[in-house]
Design a protein around this motif. Structure first.
Motif, PDB file in Angstrom:
ATOM      1  N   ALA A 151       0.880  -1.179   0.000  1.00  0.00           N
ATOM      2  CA  ALA A 151       0.000   0.000   0.000  1.00  0.00           C
ATOM      3  C   ALA A 151       0.908   1.217   0.000  1.00  0.00           C
ATOM      4  O   ALA A 151       1.456   1.590   1.037  1.00  0.00           O
ATOM      5  CB  ALA A 151      -0.902  -0.010   1.234  1.00  0.00           C
ATOM      6  N   SER A 194      -9.388  -6.463  -0.530  1.00  0.00           N
ATOM      7  CA  SER A 194      -9.519  -5.551   0.613  1.00  0.00           C
ATOM      8  C   SER A 194     -10.922  -4.965   0.572  1.00  0.00           C
ATOM      9  O   SER A 194     -11.556  -4.946  -0.499  1.00  0.00           O
ATOM     10  CB  SER A 194      -8.477  -4.433   0.475  1.00  0.00           C
ATOM     11  N   THR A 195     -11.392  -4.439   1.701  1.00  0.00           N
ATOM     12  CA  THR A 195     -12.641  -3.667   1.623  1.00  0.00           C
ATOM     13  C   THR A 195     -12.408  -2.451   0.724  1.00  0.00           C
ATOM     14  O   THR A 195     -13.351  -1.914   0.159  1.00  0.00           O
ATOM     15  CB  THR A 195     -13.115  -3.193   3.013  1.00  0.00           C
ATOM     16  N   ALA A 196     -11.131  -2.071   0.581  1.00  0.00           N
ATOM     17  CA  ALA A 196     -10.793  -0.975  -0.334  1.00  0.00           C
ATOM     18  C   ALA A 196     -10.959  -1.403  -1.793  1.00  0.00           C
ATOM     19  O   ALA A 196     -10.743  -0.603  -2.699  1.00  0.00           O
ATOM     20  CB  ALA A 196      -9.366  -0.503  -0.074  1.00  0.00           C
ATOM     21  N   THR A 199     -15.139  -0.461  -1.844  1.00  0.00           N
ATOM     22  CA  THR A 199     -15.620   0.897  -1.551  1.00  0.00           C
ATOM     23  C   THR A 199     -14.471   1.882  -1.785  1.00  0.00           C
ATOM     24  O   THR A 199     -13.306   1.539  -1.569  1.00  0.00           O
ATOM     25  CB  THR A 199     -16.112   0.959  -0.081  1.00  0.00           C
ATOM     26  N   VAL A 201     -11.825   4.726  -1.149  1.00  0.00           N
ATOM     27  CA  VAL A 201     -11.145   5.271   0.043  1.00  0.00           C
ATOM     28  C   VAL A 201     -10.249   6.414  -0.448  1.00  0.00           C
ATOM     29  O   VAL A 201      -9.248   6.172  -1.119  1.00  0.00           O
ATOM     30  CB  VAL A 201     -10.299   4.192   0.756  1.00  0.00           C
ATOM     31  N   PHE A 203      -8.082   8.418   0.672  1.00  0.00           N
ATOM     32  CA  PHE A 203      -6.662   8.620   0.996  1.00  0.00           C
ATOM     33  C   PHE A 203      -5.757   7.535   0.407  1.00  0.00           C
ATOM     34  O   PHE A 203      -4.542   7.643   0.492  1.00  0.00           O
ATOM     35  CB  PHE A 203      -6.442   8.791   2.509  1.00  0.00           C
ATOM     36  N   VAL A 204      -6.342   6.485  -0.184  1.00  0.00           N
ATOM     37  CA  VAL A 204      -5.520   5.485  -0.904  1.00  0.00           C
ATOM     38  C   VAL A 204      -6.188   5.127  -2.247  1.00  0.00           C
ATOM     39  O   VAL A 204      -6.483   3.962  -2.508  1.00  0.00           O
ATOM     40  CB  VAL A 204      -5.261   4.211  -0.051  1.00  0.00           C
ATOM     41  N   ALA A 240     -10.666  -5.364   6.082  1.00  0.00           N
ATOM     42  CA  ALA A 240     -10.405  -3.931   6.261  1.00  0.00           C
ATOM     43  C   ALA A 240      -9.082  -3.828   7.047  1.00  0.00           C
ATOM     44  O   ALA A 240      -8.328  -4.803   7.123  1.00  0.00           O
ATOM     45  CB  ALA A 240     -11.561  -3.268   6.989  1.00  0.00           C
ATOM     46  N   PHE A 241      -8.821  -2.673   7.642  1.00  0.00           N
ATOM     47  CA  PHE A 241      -7.540  -2.470   8.340  1.00  0.00           C
ATOM     48  C   PHE A 241      -7.239  -3.643   9.283  1.00  0.00           C
ATOM     49  O   PHE A 241      -8.076  -4.002  10.109  1.00  0.00           O
ATOM     50  CB  PHE A 241      -7.587  -1.201   9.181  1.00  0.00           C
ATOM     51  N   ILE A 246       1.765  -3.466   7.025  1.00  0.00           N
ATOM     52  CA  ILE A 246       1.284  -2.615   5.918  1.00  0.00           C
ATOM     53  C   ILE A 246       0.664  -1.316   6.455  1.00  0.00           C
ATOM     54  O   ILE A 246       0.606  -0.310   5.756  1.00  0.00           O
ATOM     55  CB  ILE A 246       0.292  -3.394   5.017  1.00  0.00           C
ATOM     56  N   GLN A 249       2.488   3.148   7.851  1.00  0.00           N
ATOM     57  CA  GLN A 249       2.643   3.993   6.673  1.00  0.00           C
ATOM     58  C   GLN A 249       3.501   5.215   6.959  1.00  0.00           C
ATOM     59  O   GLN A 249       3.381   5.827   8.020  1.00  0.00           O
ATOM     60  CB  GLN A 249       1.252   4.475   6.234  1.00  0.00           C
ATOM     61  N   MET A 254       0.648   7.772   1.469  1.00  0.00           N
ATOM     62  CA  MET A 254      -0.784   7.953   1.314  1.00  0.00           C
ATOM     63  C   MET A 254      -1.127   9.424   1.143  1.00  0.00           C
ATOM     64  O   MET A 254      -0.338  10.309   1.481  1.00  0.00           O
ATOM     65  CB  MET A 254      -1.531   7.363   2.514  1.00  0.00           C
ATOM     66  N   GLN A 261      -5.131   8.351   9.269  1.00  0.00           N
ATOM     67  CA  GLN A 261      -4.909   7.879  10.640  1.00  0.00           C
ATOM     68  C   GLN A 261      -6.164   8.008  11.489  1.00  0.00           C
ATOM     69  O   GLN A 261      -6.530   7.111  12.239  1.00  0.00           O
ATOM     70  CB  GLN A 261      -3.757   8.648  11.262  1.00  0.00           C
ATOM     71  N   THR A 264      -8.759   5.442  10.295  1.00  0.00           N
ATOM     72  CA  THR A 264      -8.350   4.091  10.712  1.00  0.00           C
ATOM     73  C   THR A 264      -8.703   3.893  12.183  1.00  0.00           C
ATOM     74  O   THR A 264      -9.265   2.862  12.582  1.00  0.00           O
ATOM     75  CB  THR A 264      -6.822   3.897  10.520  1.00  0.00           C
ATOM     76  N   LEU A 267     -12.490   3.502  12.562  1.00  0.00           N
ATOM     77  CA  LEU A 267     -13.060   2.237  12.085  1.00  0.00           C
ATOM     78  C   LEU A 267     -12.534   1.035  12.873  1.00  0.00           C
ATOM     79  O   LEU A 267     -13.168  -0.010  12.924  1.00  0.00           O
ATOM     80  CB  LEU A 267     -12.773   2.046  10.589  1.00  0.00           C
TER      81      LEU A 267
END
Ligand SMILES: NC(=O)C1=CN([C@@H]2O[C@H](COP(=O)(O)OP(=O)(O)OC[C@H]3O[C@@H](n4cnc5c(N)ncnc54)[C@H](O)[C@@H]3O)[C@@H](O)[C@H]2O)C=CC1
Ligand SMILES: CCCCCC(=O)/C=C/[C@H]1C=CC(=O)[C@@H]1CCCCCCC(=O)O
Length: 314
Positions: A151, A194-196, A199, A201, A203-204, A240-241, A246, A249, A254, A261, A264, A267
């Motif tokens: 990431a 990933s959940t990313a 959906t 995100v 910031f990434v 997810a996180f 990883i 960061q 990012m 942060q 994260t 969540l």
């Protein structure tokens, strides 16, 4: 160490209870007609053990190939598979770390069950060579886990190459090796997205793009109407996180670092064990084709099965 089938059955059943692993297939949001599992029909032999909740026995003597597995989730998936009697070729670009883990796992599970190989998933040749070497040692591969990932928004091309192309090429090597219509034994391909990948995100965004791509690849293969005759299944895990390296960061990796942060923290962060639990539910399921499992810190492990294609009836 060799256990008799009844001793192994006892140990694994007890262990499943400790980890709270469900023995029933979970309900899906949407049901589709499953294709026959490549793990079945069960033949009772000295290697394959039946017990009441035989779901936990299905990995015994199966052979897995796991990428990016010298640490983090890949390492934990490999150990979970070894724990259930599978043989594992785990691979990574970090050779000294991988060799250390190989020593630990060989001592614990037996040299004949464990192999570490250098494999850089961003290189087609490296992937193909290590896959070939794993087949030379174990005879065949039943389970391909495309886990390697980074990431880092400052390494866009590397990120797409590793997270997306590496997983696609790993999947295709497995498909060619496993497909029954070309002399293979069938098998399962699990892609770690990933959940990313489900959906956006902000910031990434490029990490998201690589994982959305992987989910698209998974959905496409899972909806292939020929999977049943090829003996193939495709599952996709979307954590997810999760508490691995990883998440350590640096600011340049990012966009909107502080937002990342804060979000994260809001969540919450999964424990690796919870993600392993979702992984095991997927690989021990009688049929995981089309499954997407999401694992978030604040909710239960969620399943969806949505690989039915508008094209499959045409
Ligand atoms: N930890 C998290 O928050 C989440 C992680 N994931 C995914 O899970 C997978 C595993 O990541 P983690 O264990 O969390 O991170 P990690 O950083 O601990 O492990 C990633 C592994 O991939 C290896 N790797 C990196 N580039 C490689 C390459 N070119 N070829 C082969 N191996 C390579 C690294 O050496 C490392 O061992 C990744 O695909 C990641 O995107 C998905 C959702 C959440
Ligand atoms: C402490 C800094 C946290 C940095 C998080 C980050 O930059 C990247 C995280 C990604 C690493 C692997 C992932 O898959 C992470 C993104 C996960 C996004 C989760 C989206 C939230 C949701 O499920 O809605």
């Amino acid at each position: 160490m060799n256990f008799t089938p009844s001793v192994l059955s006892f140990i694994l059943t007890a262990e499943a209870e400790v980890y709270g692993i469900p023995t029933k297939k979970p309900k899906f949001h949407q049901q589709v007609q499953p294709s026959p599992s490549p793990w079945s029909p069960w033949k009772v032999s000295e290697n394959i053990v039946t017990c009441e909740n035989n779901i936990i026995m299905q990995l015994f003597n199966r052979v897995a190939f796991v990428t990016g597995a010298a640490q983090g989730l890949g390492k934990a998936f490999s150990e979970a598979l070894l724990n259930r009697g599978a043989k594992v070729c785990f691979t990574d670009i970090q050779v000294s770390k991988g060799k250390e883990v190989e020593k630990t796992y060989s001592d614990k599970y037996g040299q004949d069950r464990v192999l570490f190989l250098h494999c850089d998933v961003s290189s087609s040749a490296s992937l193909a060579n290590s896959f070939k070497d794993a087949v030379s040692k174990f005879g065949h591969i039943d389970l391909m886990v495309n886990n390697a990932g980074i990431a880092d928004e400052s390494r866009l091309r590397d990120m797409v190459n590793i997270n997306l192309i590496g997983a696609i090429e790993g999947s295709m090597l497995a498909v060619e090796h496993m497909r029954k219509d070309k002399g293979g034994k069938g098998g399962v391909v699990i892609n770690i997205a990933s959940t990313a990948g489900l959906t956006g995100v902000y910031f990434v965004p490029s990490y998201c793009a690589s994982k959305f791509g992987l989910v698209g690849f998974h959905l496409s293969w899972a909806s292939n109407p020929y999977n049943s005759q090829m003996g193939l299944q495709f599952g996709c895990l979307c954590p997810a996180f999760t508490d691995t390296d990883i998440l350590n960061q640096k600011e340049k990796q990012m966009l909107y670092f502080e937002d990342g942060q804060r979000i994260t923290k809001h969540l919450g962060i999964n424990r690796v064990e919870k993600v392993v639990q979702g992984f095991l539910q997927m690989v021990e399921s009688e049929n995981c084709n089309g499954d997407i499992i999401t694992i978030t810190a604040k909710e239960d492990i969620q399943y969806s099965r949505r690989a039915s294609s508008k094209m499959s009836h045409l």
